[in-house]
Structures are given as C-alpha cells and as structure tokens.
Motif scaffolding. Structure first.
Motif, PDB file in Angstrom:
ATOM      1  N   GLN A  50       0.838  -1.089   0.464  1.00 42.06           N
ATOM      2  CA  GLN A  50       0.222   0.191   0.265  1.00 42.06           C
ATOM      3  C   GLN A  50       1.000   0.871   0.149  1.00 42.06           C
ATOM      4  OE1 GLN A  50      -1.631  -1.232   3.435  1.00 42.06           O
ATOM      5  NE2 GLN A  50      -3.876  -0.968   2.775  1.00 42.06           N
ATOM      6  N   VAL A  51      -0.079   2.257  -0.577  1.00 40.05           N
ATOM      7  CA  VAL A  51       0.864   3.154  -1.171  1.00 40.05           C
ATOM      8  C   VAL A  51      -0.189   4.345   0.376  1.00 40.05           C
ATOM      9  CG1 VAL A  51       1.660   5.566  -2.652  1.00 40.05           C
ATOM     10  CG2 VAL A  51       2.233   3.394  -2.352  1.00 40.05           C
ATOM     11  N   PHE A  52       1.262   5.416   0.988  1.00 42.87           N
ATOM     12  CA  PHE A  52       0.248   6.249   2.030  1.00 42.87           C
ATOM     13  C   PHE A  52       1.037   7.785   1.291  1.00 42.87           C
ATOM     14  CE2 PHE A  52      -0.441   2.629   4.375  1.00 42.87           C
ATOM     15  CZ  PHE A  52      -1.945   3.129   4.061  1.00 42.87           C
ATOM     16  N   ASP A  61      -3.123  11.424   7.300  1.00 47.97           N
ATOM     17  CA  ASP A  61      -2.750  10.327   5.998  1.00 47.97           C
ATOM     18  C   ASP A  61      -3.595  10.058   4.957  1.00 47.97           C
ATOM     19  OD1 ASP A  61      -0.326  11.259   7.208  1.00 47.97           O
ATOM     20  OD2 ASP A  61       0.664   9.449   7.851  1.00 47.97           O
ATOM     21  N   GLN A  62      -2.866   9.708   3.788  1.00 48.95           N
ATOM     22  CA  GLN A  62      -4.077  10.495   1.987  1.00 48.95           C
ATOM     23  C   GLN A  62      -3.323   8.058   2.048  1.00 48.95           C
ATOM     24  OE1 GLN A  62      -4.823  12.409  -0.337  1.00 48.95           O
ATOM     25  NE2 GLN A  62      -5.356  13.805   1.562  1.00 48.95           N
ATOM     26  N   PRO A  63      -4.580   7.289   1.911  1.00 53.22           N
ATOM     27  CA  PRO A  63      -3.962   6.043   1.656  1.00 53.22           C
ATOM     28  C   PRO A  63      -4.334   6.493  -0.098  1.00 53.22           C
ATOM     29  CG  PRO A  63      -5.966   5.701   1.984  1.00 53.22           C
ATOM     30  CD  PRO A  63      -5.823   6.684   2.313  1.00 53.22           C
ATOM     31  N   ILE A  64      -2.764   5.069  -0.826  1.00 53.96           N
ATOM     32  CA  ILE A  64      -2.883   5.936  -2.682  1.00 53.96           C
ATOM     33  C   ILE A  64      -3.331   5.250  -3.218  1.00 53.96           C
ATOM     34  CG2 ILE A  64      -1.622   7.213  -4.407  1.00 53.96           C
ATOM     35  CD1 ILE A  64      -2.736   9.213  -1.996  1.00 53.96           C
ATOM     36  N   ALA A  65      -4.462   4.592  -4.092  1.00 56.51           N
ATOM     37  CA  ALA A  65      -5.006   3.144  -4.775  1.00 56.51           C
ATOM     38  C   ALA A  65      -4.476   3.881  -6.098  1.00 56.51           C
ATOM     39  CB  ALA A  65      -6.080   3.646  -4.824  1.00 56.51           C
ATOM     40  N   ASP A  66      -3.792   2.098  -6.795  1.00 60.84           N
ATOM     41  CA  ASP A  66      -3.343   2.001  -7.774  1.00 60.84           C
ATOM     42  C   ASP A  66      -3.465   3.284  -9.144  1.00 60.84           C
ATOM     43  OD1 ASP A  66      -1.671   0.036  -6.722  1.00 60.84           O
ATOM     44  OD2 ASP A  66      -2.646  -1.110  -8.219  1.00 60.84           O
ATOM     45  N   ALA A  67      -4.992   3.277  -8.652  1.00 58.91           N
ATOM     46  CA  ALA A  67      -5.610   4.146  -9.665  1.00 58.91           C
ATOM     47  C   ALA A  67      -5.825   6.033  -9.225  1.00 58.91           C
ATOM     48  CB  ALA A  67      -6.507   3.706 -10.367  1.00 58.91           C
ATOM     49  N   PHE A  79       5.765   9.910   0.372  1.00 60.49           N
ATOM     50  CA  PHE A  79       4.632   8.762   0.556  1.00 60.49           C
ATOM     51  C   PHE A  79       5.429   7.808   1.502  1.00 60.49           C
ATOM     52  CE2 PHE A  79       3.865  10.810  -4.138  1.00 60.49           C
ATOM     53  CZ  PHE A  79       2.361  11.039  -3.757  1.00 60.49           C
ATOM     54  N   TYR A  80       4.837   6.391   1.959  1.00 62.89           N
ATOM     55  CA  TYR A  80       5.610   6.147   2.370  1.00 62.89           C
ATOM     56  C   TYR A  80       4.294   4.747   1.778  1.00 62.89           C
ATOM     57  CZ  TYR A  80       2.000   6.255   5.850  1.00 62.89           C
ATOM     58  OH  TYR A  80       0.726   6.176   6.756  1.00 62.89           O
TER      59      TYR A  80
END
Length: 90
Positions: A50-52, A61-67, A79-80
C-alpha cells in the motif's frame, strides 16, 4: 502536436522536473502528476504494498490506490509504503 514541454515548463532548455519521495528516497520525473501504480513501479515497491501520502501538519495521511492520481505541481510529495495487512495469519 509536439512532445516537447511548453517554454513555460522548461528551465534553461530542459523540461521541468517534479520531485517526490518514497520511504525517504527522492525520485524525479517529467510528469506533473503520478498515480499509485507508477509510484510503486518507479520506486521498485512490491505491487501488493500500500502507498500512503503523508499529510501536511496535522492532516491525516491518505492511502493512494493504484489508479489515484496525485498532483506534484505544488511542491514535493512524501509517500511511504506498507505491506498489505494480514488478518488471521499464523
């Protein structure tokens, strides 16, 4: 149509670069936005992770989905990554 960036996006004859960090490592790209899948690809992160996006100040912090696309035009983003959550594992 030209593949070259407009003059306003060039600096001393070079296309403008945008910066972002993943787990403390800096990356430079020519695009002004990036999505979660490309973050993983460029940073050589396991696709299952997962990318945040780190929030500014007290912002969460916000999760960043693939799209999900993130705008890089207003400063470098940080990002982490984290492995996928495992529930019920032994």
């Amino acid at each position: 149509m030209s593949d070259q960036a407009p003059e306003s996006q060039q600096h001393q004859g070079h296309p403008k670069e945008y910066h972002f960090f993943v787990d403390g490592t800096r990356y430079d790209i020519a695009q002004s936005s990036i999505n979660g899948a490309d973050i993983k690809r460029i940073a050589h992160v396991d696709p299952s992770y997962q990318v945040f996006l780190e929030g500014d100040g007290s912002a969460p912090d916000q999760p960043i989905a693939d799209a999900t696309s993130v705008d890089l035009t207003h400063g470098a983003k940080h990002f982490y990554t984290a492995p996928p959550a495992t529930f019920g594992g032994e």
